[in-house]
Design a protein around this motif. Sequence first.
Motif, short mmCIF file in Angstrom:
data_model
loop_
_atom_site.label_atom_id
_atom_site.label_comp_id
_atom_site.label_asym_id
_atom_site.label_seq_id
_atom_site.Cartn_x
_atom_site.Cartn_y
_atom_site.Cartn_z
N VAL A 150 37.64 51.95 42.29
CA VAL A 150 38.97 51.81 42.87
C VAL A 150 38.94 52.08 44.36
N TRP A 151 38.27 53.16 44.76
CA TRP A 151 38.24 53.51 46.18
C TRP A 151 37.42 52.50 46.98
N ARG A 152 36.34 52.04 46.42
CA ARG A 152 35.54 51.04 47.13
C ARG A 152 36.32 49.74 47.32
N SER A 153 37.02 49.31 46.27
CA SER A 153 37.77 48.06 46.37
C SER A 153 38.96 48.20 47.30
N VAL A 154 39.62 49.35 47.30
CA VAL A 154 40.75 49.55 48.21
C VAL A 154 40.27 49.57 49.66
N LEU A 155 39.18 50.27 49.92
CA LEU A 155 38.65 50.32 51.27
C LEU A 155 38.16 48.95 51.74
N ALA A 156 37.54 48.20 50.84
CA ALA A 156 37.10 46.85 51.20
C ALA A 156 38.29 45.96 51.53
N GLY A 157 39.33 46.05 50.71
CA GLY A 157 40.54 45.27 50.97
C GLY A 157 41.22 45.69 52.25
N LEU A 158 41.21 46.98 52.56
CA LEU A 158 41.82 47.48 53.79
C LEU A 158 41.09 46.94 55.02
N GLY A 159 39.76 46.93 54.96
CA GLY A 159 39.00 46.39 56.07
C GLY A 159 39.32 44.92 56.32
N LEU A 160 39.44 44.14 55.24
CA LEU A 160 39.76 42.72 55.36
C LEU A 160 41.17 42.52 55.90
#
Length: 251
Positions: free
Chosen positions: A53-63
């Motif tokens: 969850v945290w990895r996907s949220v951080l990846a989405g935030l960067g994008l």
Amino acid sequence: MRTATVANEFAKMRHLRVGWFLGLLLIGVVAVTVFSWVSMIASADTPAPDDHVWRSVLAGLGLATTLLAPVLLAVLASRQVEIEHRGNGWILSAVSGATPGRLCRAKFLALGSLVVAVAIASCLLLVAFGLAAGAQAPVPVGRWLAYTASVAVVHLAVLAFHLLLSARVENQLVCLGVGVLGVLLGTFGAALPVWARHLTPWGYYALITPADYVGAELVYLDPHHTSVIALAVVGGGLFLVTTARFDRQEA
């Protein structure tokens, strides 16, 4: 820097609808991040690890930040400066003691404080979203703090550049066009060599990306925090030198 000059910039914002664009930056980044998270979860064909969850949220935030921030920061800077071009504001401010360079610094302090607040708020909202989404792993506080600080610095560097560009070029469509170019440079920055990402402020969005896919696996990345510190020092120095030249040229 006179407090009254900065306060005057906040007063101008009420008539320029700056709050709408700041709200769009906040809501847009959060919304695109959530949409990216949903897409990643829906496309996953294997059980996700605890910290997915945290990895996907951080990846989405960067994008989301890379897609939205360059254009909206260009719009914010353009609106704050365009009023001076339209109403002979540079001359009127100089008569009252606020030279063009000082005025640019006041605009940076006023707008920059709000942009940093939006960056912090978006990260806090997404941490809350991650917890609400059922993240089992502890919040990676260090990564969130590092990204929040880094993205705030990059935002300020991009904002400073656009303030100077808008002050120099009366045609604000040029400035907005540069903002669109910034989206492209930031989005495709990951495909460029590391040294090339350091050449423009938008390339730093790729340098601070906290998580992304490597092959088929979503992993944490190692952002270039030292480069961000260098950007703050060099960018801040260039901004002060350039605005000081504005003052001398008018004198």
